[in-house]
Motif scaffolding. Structure first.
Motif, PDB file in Angstrom:
ATOM      1  N   LYS A 179      30.790  46.629  38.296  1.00 38.76           N
ATOM      2  CA  LYS A 179      29.182  46.371  38.975  1.00 38.76           C
ATOM      3  C   LYS A 179      28.994  44.893  38.415  1.00 38.76           C
ATOM      4  O   LYS A 179      29.309  44.756  36.747  1.00 38.76           O
ATOM      5  CB  LYS A 179      27.980  47.027  38.656  1.00 38.76           C
ATOM      6  CG  LYS A 179      28.439  47.905  39.008  1.00 38.76           C
ATOM      7  CD  LYS A 179      27.204  48.744  39.327  1.00 38.76           C
ATOM      8  CE  LYS A 179      27.250  50.165  39.857  1.00 38.76           C
ATOM      9  NZ  LYS A 179      25.981  50.765  40.074  1.00 38.76           N
ATOM     10  N   GLU A 224      25.920  42.038  38.216  1.00 34.86           N
ATOM     11  CA  GLU A 224      24.944  41.494  39.026  1.00 34.86           C
ATOM     12  C   GLU A 224      24.048  42.321  40.382  1.00 34.86           C
ATOM     13  O   GLU A 224      24.813  43.567  40.309  1.00 34.86           O
ATOM     14  CB  GLU A 224      24.578  40.088  39.348  1.00 34.86           C
ATOM     15  CG  GLU A 224      24.845  39.368  37.784  1.00 34.86           C
ATOM     16  CD  GLU A 224      24.090  37.857  37.485  1.00 34.86           C
ATOM     17  OE1 GLU A 224      24.456  37.326  38.776  1.00 34.86           O
ATOM     18  OE2 GLU A 224      24.883  37.136  37.090  1.00 34.86           O
ATOM     19  N   SER A 225      24.830  41.537  41.206  1.00 36.53           N
ATOM     20  CA  SER A 225      24.961  42.043  42.612  1.00 36.53           C
ATOM     21  C   SER A 225      25.725  42.693  43.259  1.00 36.53           C
ATOM     22  O   SER A 225      25.863  43.484  44.366  1.00 36.53           O
ATOM     23  CB  SER A 225      24.111  40.906  43.724  1.00 36.53           C
ATOM     24  OG  SER A 225      24.707  39.996  43.323  1.00 36.53           O
ATOM     25  N   ASN A 226      27.246  42.779  42.841  1.00 42.49           N
ATOM     26  CA  ASN A 226      27.900  43.205  43.571  1.00 42.49           C
ATOM     27  C   ASN A 226      28.908  43.585  42.767  1.00 42.49           C
ATOM     28  O   ASN A 226      28.723  43.837  41.452  1.00 42.49           O
ATOM     29  CB  ASN A 226      29.126  41.773  44.601  1.00 42.49           C
ATOM     30  CG  ASN A 226      28.990  40.954  43.283  1.00 42.49           C
ATOM     31  OD1 ASN A 226      28.459  40.503  43.149  1.00 42.49           O
ATOM     32  ND2 ASN A 226      30.162  39.567  43.889  1.00 42.49           N
ATOM     33  N   SER A 227      30.126  44.237  43.037  1.00 41.97           N
ATOM     34  CA  SER A 227      31.071  44.671  42.511  1.00 41.97           C
ATOM     35  C   SER A 227      32.583  44.244  42.424  1.00 41.97           C
ATOM     36  O   SER A 227      32.394  43.652  43.326  1.00 41.97           O
ATOM     37  CB  SER A 227      31.761  45.770  42.433  1.00 41.97           C
ATOM     38  OG  SER A 227      29.810  46.798  42.441  1.00 41.97           O
TER      39      SER A 227
END
Length: 363
Positions: free
Chosen positions: A306, A308-311
């Motif tokens: 992971k 921040e906002s994505n993986s």
């Protein structure tokens, strides 16, 4: 339950292997009763934390340069392990046919097969948990169910079948024919054994040098927690458990080189008891899917991370001699298992092996 019955059950305790796309999951038939407390052994220092606490994402250029196994003549069924041999050769274990298969990287063709398929006879395998290839092209196959290592010559002929006292889970080849073996043994607190391969005329045998690697108190009952991967350099080998954020290296004589947390210091998971079967909590996060030494670096495939906002699928690099975290390589897509040699990443993806060239971009 009387003492004789307990001893009998302990003797017939077996490892249960569940195959998955990312390797092998383990559970074990065990004695009834309460599991021991998970307590670190005083024979190992606590893992030293990393100086860095956040990933350094490298600016990397990745380019796919080759695909292996994508023609009718080279079709693969179920690729479970991948290794690099001498002279641009690539080896995979295809669980569909229960053989090690050698590819020529230049032509993309299969040049050799090792093993006769499923079974207990000479040259046959039941449950392969790892294999290795030495610098001369000799192939060493770990068979957990048969508790043995089988050695093949470069031309595919069977050289020797070497029995072990416990099921081998992993193997690392070191200099001077030293071999490190990771075990699972409900009667032994040692996680590793070091052997020296000896040859007298045409006969091979393994000489036990040392047993070592006690991470937990009462480790024989907690050994499932330490199911992991090992990879060798000339004078040491590196171990990374699948579900604990550790990176540990031992020298040829079994002494500790370092014991570090990874950049994601994932804690020790729980053991779950279900009837007569003990297993690791399946909800526990994965710490690593693959670990490889190439030169002075350790490449640890952390899987999807992971950010921040994505993986992002990620390979984390560490200094092979100190365990210090260096930086991470973001991957453009999901890789399965990996081998790495000389700026090339060999990745299993479904039924093929894709070969990628990677390099750091200039700022």
């Amino acid at each position: 339950m009387d003492i004789m019955t307990k001893k009998h059950i302990l003797k017939i305790a077996i490892v249960l292997l569940t195959l998955s796309g990312f390797g092998v999951a383990f559970s074990i038939l065990s004695l009834p009763g309460k599991l021991p407390e998970i307590k670190l052994s005083d024979q190992m220092p606590p893992p030293q934390p990393q100086a860095l606490t956040d990933r350094r994402i490298a600016n990397v250029l990745l380019k796919r340069v080759q695909v292996l196994g994508n023609t009718p003549e080279t079709f693969l069924n179920y690729v479970d392990f991948i290794k690099i041999g001498p002279r641009k050769t690539v080896y995979v274990f295809d669980r569909g046919v229960n053989q090690v298969i050698q590819f020529d990287l230049n032509t993309g063709q299969i040049v050799q097969r090792y093993g006769k398929g499923l079974g207990k006879g000479p040259g046959e395998f039941n449950v392969v948990t790892d294999f290795e290839v030495d610098n001369d092209g000799y192939v060493y196959v770990c068979d957990s169910e048969n508790s043995r290592i089988t050695i093949f010559s470069p031309n595919g002929s069977l050289l020797s079948t070497l029995s072990l006292s416990s099921p081998p889970l992993g193997i690392a080849l070191l200099k001077d024919k030293y071999i490190a073996v990771q075990l699972i043994d409900p009667k032994n607190d040692a996680l590793f054994e070091i052997y020296q391969l000896e040859k007298n005329r045409d006969k091979y045998k393994l000489k036990l040098i040392k047993r070592f690697g006690k991470f937990f108190e009462k480790q024989a009952a907690l050994g499932l927690l330490l199911n992991g991967l090992i990879t060798g350099s000339d004078t040491f080998f590196v171990y990374a458990p699948r579900r604990i954020g550790w990176l540990t290296a031992f020298r040829l004589d079994g002494t500790l080189l370092y014991h570090r947390t990874t950049i994601d210091p994932i804690p020790v998971p729980k053991l779950i008891r279900q009837g007569a079967v003990t297993r690791v909590d399946r909800n526990a996060p994965r710490a690593t899917f693959e670990v490889v030494i190439d030169g002075n670096k350790v490449y640890l495939y952390a899987g999807k991370v992971k950010m921040e906002s994505n993986s992002i699928y990620m390979i984390d690099l560490y200094d092979a001699y100190t365990g210090d975290y260096l930086f991470s390589i973001p991957l453009p897509e999901r890789f399965g298992l990996l081998a790495i040699r000389d700026s090339l990443i060999y990745a299993t993806q479904d039924t093929v092996v894709t070969v990628w060239h990677w390099q750091l971009k200039e700022d």
